[in-house]
Design an enzyme around this catalytic site. Structure first.
Site, PDB file in Angstrom:
ATOM      1  N   CYS A  81       1.520   2.504   9.330  1.00 33.22           N
ATOM      2  CA  CYS A  81       0.756   3.586   8.703  1.00 33.22           C
ATOM      3  C   CYS A  81      -0.198   4.227   9.706  1.00 33.22           C
ATOM      4  O   CYS A  81      -0.474   5.417   9.644  1.00 33.22           O
ATOM      5  CB  CYS A  81       0.004   3.078   7.477  1.00 33.22           C
ATOM      6  SG  CYS A  81      -1.010   1.620   7.801  1.00 33.22           S
ATOM      7  N   HIS A 125      -5.471  -0.177   5.886  1.00 32.91           N
ATOM      8  CA  HIS A 125      -4.483   0.889   5.696  1.00 32.91           C
ATOM      9  C   HIS A 125      -5.017   2.174   6.309  1.00 32.91           C
ATOM     10  O   HIS A 125      -6.226   2.419   6.321  1.00 32.91           O
ATOM     11  CB  HIS A 125      -4.224   1.061   4.201  1.00 32.91           C
ATOM     12  CG  HIS A 125      -3.146   2.055   3.899  1.00 32.91           C
ATOM     13  ND1 HIS A 125      -1.877   1.949   4.446  1.00 32.91           N
ATOM     14  CD2 HIS A 125      -3.142   3.172   3.127  1.00 32.91           C
ATOM     15  CE1 HIS A 125      -1.148   2.969   4.014  1.00 32.91           C
ATOM     16  NE2 HIS A 125      -1.886   3.710   3.218  1.00 32.91           N
ATOM     17  N   ASP A 139      -0.229  10.001   3.075  1.00 32.01           N
ATOM     18  CA  ASP A 139      -0.338   8.554   2.933  1.00 32.01           C
ATOM     19  C   ASP A 139       1.070   7.961   2.981  1.00 32.01           C
ATOM     20  O   ASP A 139       1.716   7.767   1.950  1.00 32.01           O
ATOM     21  CB  ASP A 139      -1.032   8.216   1.608  1.00 32.01           C
ATOM     22  CG  ASP A 139      -1.347   6.731   1.482  1.00 32.01           C
ATOM     23  OD1 ASP A 139      -0.897   5.961   2.358  1.00 32.01           O
ATOM     24  OD2 ASP A 139      -2.008   6.340   0.505  1.00 32.01           O
TER      25      ASP A 139
END
Length: 1130
Positions: A191, A438, A455
């Site tokens: 991510c 994250h 995202d």
């Protein structure tokens, strides 16, 4: 279920003189229609006279639904005004109804509009939760206080703004449809990379430059960073669904393990830009990275009393800005250019002038068009000896003016005609702690008012509050609760305005464990990289990028990929209507046997396959075969394959005329009990002398179809030579002439025949007696006979594998192993062809020979972990496995990689030794030296100390040493001299050796030896947890000795300056709880108690309150690293 609301973004701002119901509009031309939203104003007269518990507003309609506001004028069992949004007609709606809304509720301040209280949330309303809002909206004392401005002439004004959104299922959400953009798939822990790639992609000038990097149709994306990035950007621009990044990470040289390691996005940004800058050299886009991201600053030192100045120009691609101690970006820039004075002991040595007082600082010569600001959210905490994340509130503006205050950030030679006014383009966010979390990004691709959240695979529209204010970090105020009791915790949720709740939740009004005083809740999601674009360069940077910017070969390649993807998708959707028929022929057998395969007859994945509709008659399929292979239908005969009990796969029987009259689908079910979608067939075609096809011969029960392979022991080659029908009662001697003909031998050549029976798990290949009938030898349709010339009696030829069984055994166990040096675990060093049956000694001998090493016992091997793609942590012990096959297996997977290292002593000898890393602390010098002590395993601690004495410098020849076990800055053990070293672990604990001070050798009867540790209180912990740091030590305390006397000895021992030592506090700590001591306290009186937890749980603590790095006494040997560096290998 009660859940913390995710604080939906940008609650509406208070407005003067609002109409009763007003539809909100927006000027933004969005790709997807905004949800219907309305603002409703409710004026409540005679508010203080309301004597009902609940009070409802009139009904208003938003999005076709009926809504109303519900208030509790005297509070819903709390001393706060309670307010909720309610579905007005919930009782009459059909079963299973639900609707989703984002909304804000406000009590208007009628005197000063800026003091209006407004709270926002979002909720999916349903029959069980038909209202949602805030139980503790605002204190009743504030509502009823006429001086506050909320209740004027006994009138309260309440406002609700409601936006009804379609209920979105996460799994069916379509980012492209909703936003016009697509996301990137997460490979496991990528991510951080996805957020960076989206940011770079949405800088169109950068994307255009990537498209213009020269690549060719012969390049492979997995081996070319430019092509992989072009491919990724193209798919982000034109794909309708989320895009995979595997090709790009492969082009970086990463393996699966790297994709599951979370790295630092700031480091990846630098490394990637450096790689691209290098790849752009010599191309039409050379210099793009510099043009976009490169700025320059000047480091200067200027003497105060003499005319001397030194300066150095340096370039930067990003700026690291301090977060700690800075309230916003401007404060960080102020700190960046802060002038440092060099004076006193820190004077500057100027050429010709000697030591001089001077000013030192940094000023900017120019800023780049795209300004990347890396916020220092992570830093090393010397006090706690660990990395920490800074979650402090840190603001950043939508527009950043770096010319402010008359250009105070600029150097004298800066071009003042360039206006350094920047607008915010993207905000990269980290949510979580120092060990992981994250990453996602808020970006406004066209610099319009509309923000988007990227995202991973999901892209959503967001507003400015979510992108800016909510990423400042800092703390959020919520109601405090003081008990761990579950009911009190629920009560905390109920009373909290952090968690919106339904009005229907009823809890006791009084709660002794509860108080309404607020406490701070740290927000762990915050910005840590910002990208600004200079206003004057906006048109150039946010340029148009279309297909003409993309190389034709790339467009063709990617369109072809997309077409193939669509084709596969269609095939998958229609798979139930089709059967895959795989047709093997003699040509396939001849091509594969001896090259791709040695056992059985064919690899079905490499033969011609046909995708045929199930309802199609098989005879029609034969016409397809006739077209494909040029074999007329009447000359085709098809055989079904069968998997035998010994796991071999052979032609079993020909199809009957009745079966050929059936549909393809029916035939598949006859042939395959597993009901998979494939049908495997062997096409038998008989050829005449002129090589033209003939009708297939009649097949009776007495006819057996056999396949033949020929082995040449001299060349070590096996090849397919053909097939024959033989009679069950016939003998091999009947076909010897034919076999010699197939092999190209003379008709009377003596040959040996073997039957290939099976090869899993072991090879079974038996000699055939030529005098017995085929039936007596138990031969049947589909069996394989391997043959070779009989060895001449008088021949001196020596072959490695003189017969078929030995050759097949060799092939079955043959294994090519890739050897890698343990020091370079990603690079193949050499390959060796070995046998899985090779012993441990065989393998190390071959490796030693390859390396030119005389002593194979100095080779140590380590197996490969197939999951992490790394060496296993423990090496293979000397003769610890029997065969090569045991070295290559990892759980249920087999590898072909081994790691080697060359030792300085033979491995059997090394295994009899124990190696310990010992940190020696010199008694008088400020130094710590790590020594590796290697001794036999049955040695004792006394042996370690004796060995160490030969390697270290002692303060005097008769000094005695001791060995300590130190863990997290506490001493856990003094090793007795007679303890065996075999079980001592130095992997997690630090072994410390030191001289025993003279005073400890002569302890009086009332003297005590105590532990002394450095500590600090962690201000980030609500309970002020104690954190130890630095080097612990022992101290002798005497009976009746005061703290003042002990302090004097400690200061002398640690050699700490007075000004620093005066800041320390001294405390007695037991089980982590400090009791602070006064100078007059008798220290020994605190250490009378014996404690079951061990001496280390009672200690004299030296508390440090400052955060500056300490000197030698804080030197720590337990430094941990939490992240591997980012590397792009190609």
């Amino acid at each position: 279920m009660l859940v913390p609301h995710p604080e939906f973004a940008d609650g509406p701002q208070p407005m003067e003189a609002v109409a009763q119901t007003e539809t909100a509009t927006t000027a933004e031309n969005q790709q997807v229609e905004d949800p219907p939203s309305s603002r409703f104003t409710w004026t409540i007269d005679n508010f203080s006279r309301l004597n009902t518990k609940k009070h409802y507003s009139d009904i208003f309609i938003v999005g076709g639904y009926k809504w109303r506001v519900l208030i509790f004028p005297k509070g819903n069992n709390v001393d706060h005004l309670s307010m909720y949004l309610d579905v007005a007609d919930s009782a009459t709606l059909p079963y299973g109804w639900s609707r989703y809304a984002q909304f804000s509720l406000a009590v208007i301040n009628q005197i000063h509009n800026k003091y209006t209280i407004r709270k926002d949330t979002q909720h999916q309303f349903n029959a069980r939760e038909s209202d949602w809002g805030f139980t503790s909206f605002m204190p009743l004392s504030e509502v009823y206080d006429p001086t506050r401005g909320y209740l004027v002439n006994d009138t309260l004004v309440v406002e609700a703004e409601v936006a009804v959104r379609r209920v979105v299922d996460y799994w069916t959400y379509d980012s492209k449809k909703e936003t016009g953009y697509v996301g990137l798939k997460n490979q496991g822990a990528t991510c951080y990379m996805n957020s960076l790639l989206q940011t770079l992609y949405h800088i169109p000038y950068f994307r255009k430059a990537v498209y213009h990097m020269p690549t060719t149709e012969n390049d492979m994306p997995s081996g070319s960073i430019p092509l992989a990035l072009q491919s990724l950007f193209y798919k982000l621009q034109y794909s309708d669904s989320s895009v995979a990044t595997k090709e790009l990470t492969k082009s970086f040289g990463w393996d699966t393990y790297d994709s599951f390691m979370q790295h630092d996005v700031q480091e990846l940004n630098r490394v990637l830009c450096e790689k691209l800058e290098d790849k752009m050299k010599g191309t039409v886009v050379e210099g793009t990275i510099q043009q976009l991201f490169e700025g320059h600053h000047m480091n200067y030192i200027e003497c105060i009393n003499v005319d001397y100045k030194s300066s150095r120009k340096e370039s930067f691609y990003d700026l690291q800005l301090d977060v700690k101690g800075c309230r916003d970006v401007y404060a960080s820039f102020d700190k960046y250019v802060e002038v440092e004075r060099l004076e006193g002991d820190n004077k500057y040595h100027a050429e010709q002038y000697g030591l001089q007082d001077a000013k030192k600082g940094v000023l900017f010569i120019d800023f780049p068009p795209v300004l990347q600001l890396q916020l220092k959210r992570f830093e090393y905490d010397f006090m706690r000896d660990t990395m920490v994340k800074i979650n402090d509130r840190y603001e950043f503006p939508l527009q950043l003016d770096l010319d402010r205050d008359n250009g105070k950030y600029l150097s004298p030679e800066a071009d003042r005609s360039v206006r350094n006014l920047y607008t915010l383009h993207s905000v990269l966010v980290h949510s979580g702690g120092v060990h992981g979390g994250h990453y996602y990004a808020f970006i406004r691709p066209t610099l319009s008012d509309q923000w988007f959240k990227f995202d991973d695979e999901r892209v959503t529209k967001e507003d400015i509050k979510r992108a800016l204010e909510e990423q400042y970090g800092g703390e959020e105020e919520v109601i405090r609760f003081t008990t761990t009791d579950l009911s009190n915790f629920l009560c905390f949720l109920y009373h909290s305005d952090f968690f919106p709740l339904p009005a229907s939740l009823q809890l006791p009004q009084t709660n002794p464990g509860f108080n309404n005083t607020p406490f701070k809740f740290t927000k762990y999601s915050n910005a840590y990289m910002l990208v600004y674009i200079r206003e004057s360069d906006k048109e150039k940077i946010i340029c148009n990028v279309d297909e003409k910017d993309i190389a034709e070969h790339l467009r063709i390649r990617l369109k072809k990929e997309q077409e193939e993807k669509e084709h596969k998708k269609k095939e998958k959707a229609e798979a139930h209507l089709y059967t895959i028929i795989k047709v093997a022929r003699d040509e396939d057998l001849a091509e594969q046997i001896g090259r791709d395969i040695y056992f059985d007859l064919v690899d079905h994945d490499k033969v011609r396959s046909f995708r045929i509709q199930k309802q199609l008659p098989f005879n029609v399929f034969k016409e397809e075969v006739a077209k494909e292979f040029g074999i007329p239908v009447q000359f085709q005969r098809f055989w079904l394959w069968a998997k035998r009990q010994n796991h071999t796969y052979r032609p079993n029987r020909p199809l009957s005329p009745q079966e050929e009259a059936q549909s393809v689908g029916q035939l598949r079910e006859v042939s395959n009990k597993a009901h998979n979608a494939e049908l495997k067939l062997f096409l038998e075609v008989e050829l005449g002398l002129d090589l033209r096809p003939l009708p297939p011969p009649d097949k009776t029960k007495e006819d057996i179809l056999l396949f033949f392979k020929l082995y040449d022991p001299e060349k070590e080659e096996l090849r397919y030579v053909g097939r024959l029908f033989v009679k069950a009662l016939g003998k091999p001697s009947d076909i010897l002439t034919k076999l010699n003909e197939l092999a190209g031998f003379s008709p009377n050549e003596e040959i040996e025949l073997y039957e290939e029976i099976k090869f899993e798990p072991t090879v079974m290949c038996e000699h055939i007696d030529k005098r017995l009938t085929f039936r007596s030898s138990q031969l049947e349709d589909g069996d394989i006979i391997c043959y070779l010339k009989s060895p001449a009696i008088d021949s001196d030829d020596q072959f490695r594998y003189p017969d078929v069984p030995s050759f097949l055994e060799y092939v079955h166990n043959r294994q090519v192993v890739h050897f890698r040096s343990l020091e370079k675990p990603k690079e193949d060093d050499f390959c060796l062809e070995l046998s899985k049956l090779h012993t441990y000694d065989d393998v190390v001998e071959r490796v030693a020979h390859q390396l030119g090493l005389d002593d194979p016992s100095k080779i140590r091997l380590t197996s490969h972990n197939c999951y992490s793609q790394q060496p296993k942590p423990q090496p293979i012990k000397y003769r610890g496995v029997e065969h090569l096959s045991d070295m290559l297996v990892h759980y249920n997977q087999t590898s072909d990689i081994l790691y080697y290292e060359v030792l300085d002593i033979p491995l059997p000898e090394l295994q009899g030794l124990k190696t310990l890393k010992v940190a020696f602390h010199h008694a008088t010098k400020d130094e710590v030296v790590i020594h590796s002590i290697r001794l036999p395993k049955n040695s004792t601690v006394a042996d370690v100390i004796n060995d160490l004495k030969t390697k270290v410098e002692l303060s005097h020849p008769n000094a005695e040493l001791r060995l300590l076990e130190v863990f997290y800055h506490k001493i856990y053990k003094i090793f007795p001299p007679n303890e065996k070293i075999e079980n001592i672990n130095d992997q997690y604990w630090t072994l410390r050796a030191e001289e025993i001070p003279e005073e400890e050798k002569n302890l009086g009867p009332h003297d005590r030896l105590i532990h002394v540790y450095h500590f600090m209180k962690d201000p980030n912990q609500n309970q002020m947890q104690v954190q130890n740091f630095g080097e612990p030590f022992f101290l002798v305390i005497h009976e009746g000795e005061t703290l003042a006397e002990v302090k004097a000895r400690i200061q002398k021992k640690l050699q700490v300056p007075d000004d620093e030592f005066s800041k320390w506090k001294f405390a007695f700590l037991s089980l982590g709880r400090p009791e602070y001591l006064q100078d007059s306290d008798i220290v020994s009186s605190r250490f009378q108690r014996r404690d079951v937890y061990g001496a280390w749980e009672q200690y004299l603590g030296l508390e440090h309150s400052d955060t500056a790095p300490k000197r030698a006494y804080t030197a720590n040997q337990n430094r941990h690293t939490f992240e591997k560096p980012v590397k792009i290998y190609n």
